[in-house]
Each structure stands twice: as C-alpha cells, then as structure tokens.
Design a protein around this motif. Structure first.
Motif, mmCIF file in Angstrom:
data_model
loop_
_atom_site.group_PDB
_atom_site.id
_atom_site.type_symbol
_atom_site.label_atom_id
_atom_site.label_comp_id
_atom_site.label_asym_id
_atom_site.label_seq_id
_atom_site.Cartn_x
_atom_site.Cartn_y
_atom_site.Cartn_z
ATOM 1 N N SER A 9 0.842 -1.194 0.000
ATOM 2 C CA SER A 9 0.000 0.000 0.000
ATOM 3 C C SER A 9 0.877 1.243 0.000
ATOM 4 O O SER A 9 1.275 1.724 1.057
ATOM 5 C CB SER A 9 -0.920 -0.003 1.228
ATOM 6 N N PRO A 10 1.276 1.748 -1.186
ATOM 7 C CA PRO A 10 0.786 1.351 -2.515
ATOM 8 C C PRO A 10 1.490 0.098 -3.039
ATOM 9 O O PRO A 10 2.582 -0.239 -2.575
ATOM 10 C CB PRO A 10 1.133 2.567 -3.377
ATOM 11 N N LEU A 11 0.858 -0.533 -4.022
ATOM 12 C CA LEU A 11 1.412 -1.746 -4.610
ATOM 13 C C LEU A 11 2.708 -1.441 -5.353
ATOM 14 O O LEU A 11 2.811 -0.455 -6.082
ATOM 15 C CB LEU A 11 0.405 -2.355 -5.584
ATOM 16 N N GLN A 61 -1.155 3.571 13.900
ATOM 17 C CA GLN A 61 -2.462 3.732 14.520
ATOM 18 C C GLN A 61 -3.547 3.178 13.607
ATOM 19 O O GLN A 61 -3.530 3.411 12.397
ATOM 20 C CB GLN A 61 -2.726 5.202 14.819
ATOM 21 N N VAL A 62 -4.461 2.425 14.201
ATOM 22 C CA VAL A 62 -5.559 1.822 13.447
ATOM 23 C C VAL A 62 -6.879 2.171 14.133
ATOM 24 O O VAL A 62 -6.910 2.449 15.332
ATOM 25 C CB VAL A 62 -5.408 0.285 13.352
ATOM 26 N N GLU A 104 -4.936 3.400 6.904
ATOM 27 C CA GLU A 104 -4.632 4.082 5.648
ATOM 28 C C GLU A 104 -5.522 3.614 4.504
ATOM 29 O O GLU A 104 -5.062 3.317 3.403
ATOM 30 C CB GLU A 104 -3.152 3.910 5.290
ATOM 31 N N GLY A 105 -6.812 3.500 4.787
ATOM 32 C CA GLY A 105 -7.780 3.147 3.758
ATOM 33 C C GLY A 105 -7.943 1.672 3.496
ATOM 34 O O GLY A 105 -8.792 1.278 2.701
ATOM 35 N N MET A 106 -7.143 0.817 4.145
ATOM 36 C CA MET A 106 -7.252 -0.626 3.952
ATOM 37 C C MET A 106 -7.823 -1.273 5.218
ATOM 38 O O MET A 106 -7.337 -1.031 6.317
ATOM 39 C CB MET A 106 -5.888 -1.236 3.629
ATOM 40 N N ALA A 107 -8.855 -2.080 5.045
ATOM 41 C CA ALA A 107 -9.490 -2.760 6.171
ATOM 42 C C ALA A 107 -9.050 -4.218 6.228
ATOM 43 O O ALA A 107 -8.795 -4.839 5.194
ATOM 44 C CB ALA A 107 -11.015 -2.679 6.053
ATOM 45 N N GLY A 108 -8.957 -4.746 7.430
ATOM 46 C CA GLY A 108 -8.571 -6.136 7.600
ATOM 47 C C GLY A 108 -8.583 -6.523 9.058
ATOM 48 O O GLY A 108 -9.026 -5.748 9.921
#
Length: 285
Positions: free
Chosen positions: A117-119, A212-213, A229-233
């Motif tokens: 992220s980014p790829l 931080q999440v 940062e916009g990615m969920a998991g």
C-alpha cells in the motif's frame, strides 16, 4: 533460509546494481534477468542457487505455494508473482523439460512484491532494459511463497529498522466496545489479514510498529477488524494498545480517581489553601 526482511533488503540491494537486462545474469556487473534479480539477492545472503536458471523451474521446484490472483489485494509482501502463457496461446513456449508436467502453463516472467500500500512489483525486464516497478496488477496472474524465504511463523515480527520486540507483552485486548476506538501497534510490525485467521493467502500488509488503526467492529476470538490508511482487515488483538482520545501524547496519565473527576490548580493557590486549612484546624503549616 532468509527472513522476509532480509530477502526484501537483498532484492532492493540487487536492484540498485542492475544496469541492463541480460539473460542468465544475477546482477553481477550490472547484468540481470527476471529470475536473476531474486537469485542475486539470495546469493547476497549466502544462499546458493545451484539449480536451473529459469522461471518455469522456479514455479515447479522452488515455490512453497502458488495460486491464481485476480486482485492486487490478494498479494502479500515478499511473494513472487508470475506472468504466464496458457497452453493454447500463440506465444506459449514451455521448455521441453516440462512438457510432461501436469501444469502446462509457461511462466515466462517473475517479479517480487516489494510494496502493498501502494502496490509495488519490482522486476527486471528486457522491455525497459532493466528494472521496472509496477504499481498495478496488470498481467501478473500467479503468486506464491518462495521456499527459501521464511514469511513469518508469528503474526508479529520485528520492524524493518530493527525496532520492536517479539517478546513484548501488550497491555491486553482492547475493551470490547471497540468500534471507532483508536489503537497503536506495540512490540513490532503486525500482520493485517483479509480474514480473522492465519493463512498463506490472506496476508494484506505489515502494520509498522506504532501504527495507529481504527477499530471497525468489536474484538472476537482474539481478532479485531480495523482500518489503516484506507485498507481494512483483521489483526491479532494482543498486540494492540488503546490510545485514549485526546491523550495520545501521554500514555502514563492514568485514570481518574474513583471519587470522580479531578481538577488542576496552580501550586501557589494549593499552598494557600493548605495553609488556610491548617490554621482553621489548629495545625502547624
């Protein structure tokens, strides 16, 4: 066997010395091909590669896992990715060595996932005469783990800079009211996964130590769904520490006394009150 961190650093080191694409090169004298980028990195780590120099060989003999991918979110850091021609394609050119193998795809190009992220897919290509970093999945259709790299037996690993401690004990699971709370990664980098379990194919990215999440739902069975940062998991809740809203800079501030909210007054005023109380009670100030 190389650690994931060492492998990625070695690939980056080999990338820095590549000057032109030459079939059979491993980065020495600036000459390299696609699999040579990986081979040269491994040799940097004193891991020999005495085998056939080729991507088809690597797929069939040096991959611990291999799967078809259709979305960049399915990739994990440090995995090898491949482009392949199907047997009915006009440009299919599988070497005769593998004509009897059950898998008849021609894996003609390989790269390394060096960023999520980014790829970032780093590869050595003849198209540009050297190194290229792709930021989209494009024609990369297969991915998996190289059997010479340890992709981590724990959800928590030391950070790339050497900070963090896998033996660190966090403050415990976050409170289950969860949703919307802010947490920080403690003790090292923490794996973020697409599902709440440890598996080869659900790794999304590493959350760096201190990242931080935001909690998206309550913790359950030792896992919590978060956004970074916009990615969920999902990640293991054990290695997260809650950050008190409005108190991020003072983790040692403690909790208010059980009698209720406290107040802060200037020292001079406190001393005046203390003396006045002492005089009223007949004490000595």
């Amino acid at each position: 066997m190389a650690t994931l961190t060492d492998f990625l650093l070695a690939v980056q080191w080999n990338k820095s010395r590549v000057r032109e694409y030459v079939w059979g090169g491993d980065g020495t004298n600036g000459e390299c091909d696609c699999i040579g980028l990986i081979i040269g990195g491994l040799r940097r780590l004193n891991i020999s590669w005495p085998w056939t120099h080729g991507t088809n060989y690597t797929v069939r003999n040096r991959m611990r896992t291999l799967r078809k991918v259709g979305n960049a979110k399915e990739l994990a850091l440090g995995e090898l990715v491949f482009k392949a021609h199907e047997p009915d394609a006009d440009d299919w050119a599988l070497p005769s060595t593998y004509k009897g193998h059950p898998d008849q795809r021609d894996y003609y190009h390989v790269g390394v996932v060096t960023g999520i992220s980014p790829l970032q897919i780093t590869h050595c290509t003849s198209a540009n005469g050297g190194i290229k970093v792709d930021t989209a999945l494009g024609r990369w259709g297969y991915a998996g783990e190289l059997d010479l790299v340890d992709y981590g037996s724990s959800e928590l690993t030391p950070s790339l800079q050497g900070e963090g401690n896998t033996s660190s004990t966090a403050s415990g699971p976050p409170s289950p009211q969860g949703e919307g709370n802010i947490y920080a990664v403690v003790g090292g980098r923490l794996a973020l996964r697409s599902t709440p379990r440890k598996a080869d194919n659900n790794f999304l990215k590493w959350l760096p130590d201190g990242a931080q999440v935001t909690a998206l739902k309550e913790a359950e069975n030792g896992w919590i769904r978060v956004e970074h940062e916009g990615m969920a998991g999902y990640c293991v809740v054990q290695y997260l520490e809650e950050i008190n809203p409005g108190n991020e800079g003072n983790a040692a501030s403690g909790s208010p006394s059980p009698q209720g909210e406290g107040i802060i007054i200037p020292r001079a005023a406190a001393e005046m009150i203390y003396r006045a109380l002492g005089e009223a009670l007949g004490g000595q100030g």
